[in-house]
Design an enzyme around this catalytic site. Structure first.
Site, PDB file in Angstrom:
ATOM      1  CG  PHE B 123      -1.997   0.991   1.254  1.00 41.16           C
ATOM      2  CD1 PHE B 123      -2.977   0.990   0.267  1.00 41.16           C
ATOM      3  CD2 PHE B 123      -2.074   1.940   2.259  1.00 41.16           C
ATOM      4  CE1 PHE B 123      -4.013   1.915   0.287  1.00 41.16           C
ATOM      5  CE2 PHE B 123      -3.107   2.871   2.286  1.00 41.16           C
ATOM      6  CZ  PHE B 123      -4.078   2.855   1.294  1.00 41.16           C
ATOM      7  CB  THR B 126       4.416   7.260   3.691  1.00 43.37           C
ATOM      8  OG1 THR B 126       3.558   6.852   4.737  1.00 43.37           O
ATOM      9  CG2 THR B 126       5.424   8.259   4.223  1.00 43.37           C
ATOM     10  CD  GLU B 127       3.025  11.396  -2.209  1.00 43.29           C
ATOM     11  OE1 GLU B 127       3.453  12.547  -2.376  1.00 43.29           O
ATOM     12  OE2 GLU B 127       2.119  10.888  -2.879  1.00 43.29           O
ATOM     13  CB  ILE B 157       6.093   1.177  -0.003  1.00 44.30           C
ATOM     14  CG1 ILE B 157       5.859   2.662  -0.281  1.00 44.30           C
ATOM     15  CG2 ILE B 157       4.820   0.359  -0.255  1.00 44.30           C
ATOM     16  CD1 ILE B 157       4.889   3.360   0.662  1.00 44.30           C
ATOM     17  CB  THR B 158       5.840  -2.769   4.432  1.00 44.91           C
ATOM     18  OG1 THR B 158       6.252  -1.780   5.368  1.00 44.91           O
ATOM     19  CG2 THR B 158       6.203  -4.138   4.976  1.00 44.91           C
ATOM     20  CD  GLN B 339      20.069  -1.406  32.036  1.00 46.16           C
ATOM     21  OE1 GLN B 339      20.066  -1.018  30.866  1.00 46.16           O
ATOM     22  NE2 GLN B 339      21.040  -1.116  32.876  1.00 46.16           N
ATOM     23  N   GLY B 342      21.938  -7.135  30.377  1.00 41.61           N
ATOM     24  CA  GLY B 342      23.237  -6.491  30.538  1.00 41.61           C
ATOM     25  C   GLY B 342      23.984  -6.421  29.225  1.00 41.61           C
ATOM     26  CD  GLU B 366      -0.474   0.454   9.779  1.00 41.76           C
ATOM     27  OE1 GLU B 366      -0.148  -0.371   8.927  1.00 41.76           O
ATOM     28  OE2 GLU B 366      -1.645   0.782   9.967  1.00 41.76           O
TER      29      GLU B 366
END
Lengths: 269, 384
Positions: B123, B126-127, B157-158, B339, B342, B366
């Site tokens: 999909f 995003t640009e 884009i995934t 943590q 360690g 998202e």
């Protein structure tokens, strides 16, 4: 099996499924009668039986027919039966009777043989042993009770017409073993990779028929089963000793030799 | 009133849990380190029907629902987030827009392949110049002799550049509204269409075994019927997709948060310091207790949002809350788990190091945490 209408005959495959305590949890015996304490851990399908189910499903995909699960066990075995149906088996028979409690391997094989007489089958598939009792003899005893050929420790199964051929795994290779159907086949984990149940099959499993069978329904002679009539008896048990600390080999130029000597002393090389 | 899972959901959860441990866990660290897409794992996820979970059987789906997908995402992310995001994007961004808004023909053509996992959809929203401000879309599509001609660039884009990527649905400006604002529509571009190219491959902080690319469209022509849904409804459509997607990302975040608990419990029982297992020390116990509390509350939040969505009730606020608290939980738990481990927590050999790198994006993708707060504030009636 007869050839009908020129199509290869569909096969009735029965898979024997045993519910065992999860090997990932701490398993206990009941000190009162030295039988398994089923409340102590979750019940799961015996791992090798999952390979048996997968092999039966593969045979069905290749030859057509129906896969029936047969499980002997108490009420909670229904969880394992449903899981087997979720993998894609068509129906199940649940042999459940208090009289069977404490039955040993021979008695179990007798009871399963009686239950198998209530249904039609061309081939019976089971895991070569269970992760709890690990006697590994039920398949052989079952074949004996049924008077059928036994093909054990299969890592490959082929069926051609009325002939079944397996590769029996050995220490240094395999034997090819052949028999006429019907027959009993036990499988090892090298045979396939069991599928994971899909959501569609999980939902469908709820609607698949599970036939409840008790000892009388399977014409099981009560004098031949149960703890009181068992041919073998667990007289005592003890927890495995805690693992001893390992030996650390410090490599000061002779590490390789020391490790080789160690392996040789344990007869690994 | 119960949040206990029904038998079927529980069995699905256990099935995916076993898959994640037996198939994903043994190999995924290698894929992650090499930045390799796990094709064989994706193929097996397809075989067990994960890509078809919320879709009807007539399209090759499993006949389940969105909550079933969320359970699968949580269990996968307990072990690895790259695999989980590949499923999330494939289903809720790749296939869902076609299922919800596509024509009968588009559904018939694409959904069976997407449901089986043989093909992946992406999909493109995003640009480079616009993430949260999705209305600032620059990509254009003009109608010319029965074809859309797409021009523009899409970012992050995934699933858009794998060997099995079949299509990307892109949002594009297709005209002006009477009030002068851009008219945004969604257009399906099949992989391999001339003029559609996969641009730079990103070097990412996390999710390294997932596929993320920049996409470039240069006079890319697709037939007019590749419009997905109504012309000019692209904006409203992707808002719906994003609302749902927030629940899915919340589920994935809960999985990562729970994975941190799993790993810390194991390590606390085996690592010794000052003569005892570190699980004996309150410093470790309190950390793990806090981690469990965060994972648990975040899980309840996404269960609630999913239940509302499936019941057909408004769920925008609950989805935003779930996404906000779950991504927080993932980030906090990843920090605490590292943590607990360690120095080893800083090594890529350990899963918690991977969790640490994978957690940050959950507060960004998202809808950032800031966008979630904005949505919650609006749902409370505060001025837009």
């Amino acid at each position: 099996m007869g050839v009908q209408g020129g199509r290869p005959p569909a096969m009735n495959i029965v898979v024997l499924v045993k519910q065992v305590p999860d090997t990932a949890t701490e398993r206990k015996l009941n000190p009162a009668d030295n039988t398994l304490d089923r409340a102590s851990s979750d019940g799961v399908i015996n791992e090798l039986d999952e390979y048996a189910i997968e092999e039966a499903l593969l045979l069905k995909e290749k030859h057509g027919g129906e896969v029936t699960i047969l499980s002997a066990g108490p009420d909670q075995a229904t969880d394992s039966i449903r899981k087997a149906l979720s993998m894609g088996a068509d129906k199940a028979i649940h042999l459940n009777d208090e009289a069977l409690h404490g039955s040993d391997s021979l008695q179990t094989a007798y009871a399963l043989a009686q239950a198998l007489r209530t249904t039609e089958f061309d081939v019976v598939v089971l895991g070569s042993e269970s992760t709890d009792a690990r006697t590994g003899v039920v398949g052989a005893a079952l074949a004996e009770y049924l008077g059928l050929p036994q093909l054990t420790l299969a890592n490959k199964v082929d069926i051609d017409g009325g002939t079944i051929r397996i590769q029996r795994q050995t220490d240094d290779g395999y034997d090819v073993v052949e028999a006429q159907l019907p027959a009993v086949v036990s499988v090892v984990e090298k045979i396939n990779e069991p599928r994971y149940p899909s959501f569609k099959l999980i939902m469908a499993a709820k609607k698949k028929p599970v036939t409840k069978l008790d000892a009388a329904g399977a014409e099981i002679d009560p004098a031949k089963v149960g703890l009181a009539n068992a041919t073998t008896e667990t007289v005592d048990f003890a927890a495995a000793p805690p693992r001893a600390a390992g030996t650390v080999v410090k490599d000061e130029g002779t590490g390789g030799v020391q490790i080789a000597d160690f392996l040789a002393s344990k007869k690994f090389v | 009133m119960s949040h206990r899972l029904s038998e079927e959901y529980e069995e699905l959860r256990r099935s995916v849990e076993a898959f994640a441990h037996e198939v994903v866990a043994p190999v995924i660290a290698g894929h992650y380190e090499r930045g390799e897409f796990p094709y064989e794992i994706v193929a097996r996820m397809g075989e067990m029907g994960l890509f078809g979970l919320p879709f009807p059987e007539e399209y090759g789906g499993m006949g389940g629902d969105y909550f079933a997908l969320c359970l699968a995402l949580e269990e996968l992310a307990r072990v690895d987030s790259s695999v989980a995001i590949t499923l999330e994007a494939g289903v809720s961004l790749g296939a869902m827009p076609i299922f919800r808004f596509g024509s009968a023909e588009q559904k018939k053509t694409w959904l069976p392949r997407l449901c089986s996992g043989e093909a992946l959809g992406a999909f493109g929203l995003t640009e480079p110049g616009g993430g949260s401000d999705a209305g600032a879309t620059r990509t254009t599509a003009r109608l010319e002799e029965g074809h859309w001609v797409v021009n523009g660039t899409k970012s992050f884009i995934t699933n858009s550049g794998t060997d099995i990527t079949a299509l990307v649905t892109v949002t594009a400006v297709t005209g002006r509204r009477p009030d002068g604002r851009p008219e945004i529509s969604a257009i399906l571009v099949p992989a391999g269409t001339p003029g559609f190219s996969v641009g730079q491959h990103y070097s990412k902080v996390g999710w390294n075994a997932s596929d993320t690319n920049e996409l470039v469209f240069e006079d890319c022509r697709v037939p007019e019927e590749n419009l997905v849904g109504e012309r000019g409804r692209g904006y409203a459509q992707f808002l719906r997709i994003l609302d749902e997607g927030r629940i899915a990302i919340a589920a994935l975040s809960v999985g990562l948060a729970q994975g941190c608990v799993d790993e810390s419990l194991r390590y606390a029982a085996e690592r010794e310091a000052f003569g005892r297992h570190i699980g004996h020390y309150q410093a470790i116990q309190f950390k793990i207790a806090d981690m469990e509390a965060r994972a648990h509350t975040a899980r309840l939040a996404y269960y609630d949002a999913a239940a509302r969505m499936l019941a057909g009730e408004p769920f925008k606020k609950q989805a935003a809350i779930a996404k906000l608290v779950a991504s927080n939980a993932a980030m906090d738990n990843a920090r605490d788990a590292t943590q607990v481990f360690g120095g080893y927590g800083f090594m890529n050999d350990y899963a918690v190091g991977r969790f640490y790198r994978d957690a940050k994006i959950l507060e960004i993708g998202e809808g950032t945490s800031e966008v979630q707060r904005m949505l919650i504030a609006r749902e409370l009636g505060l001025p837009a």
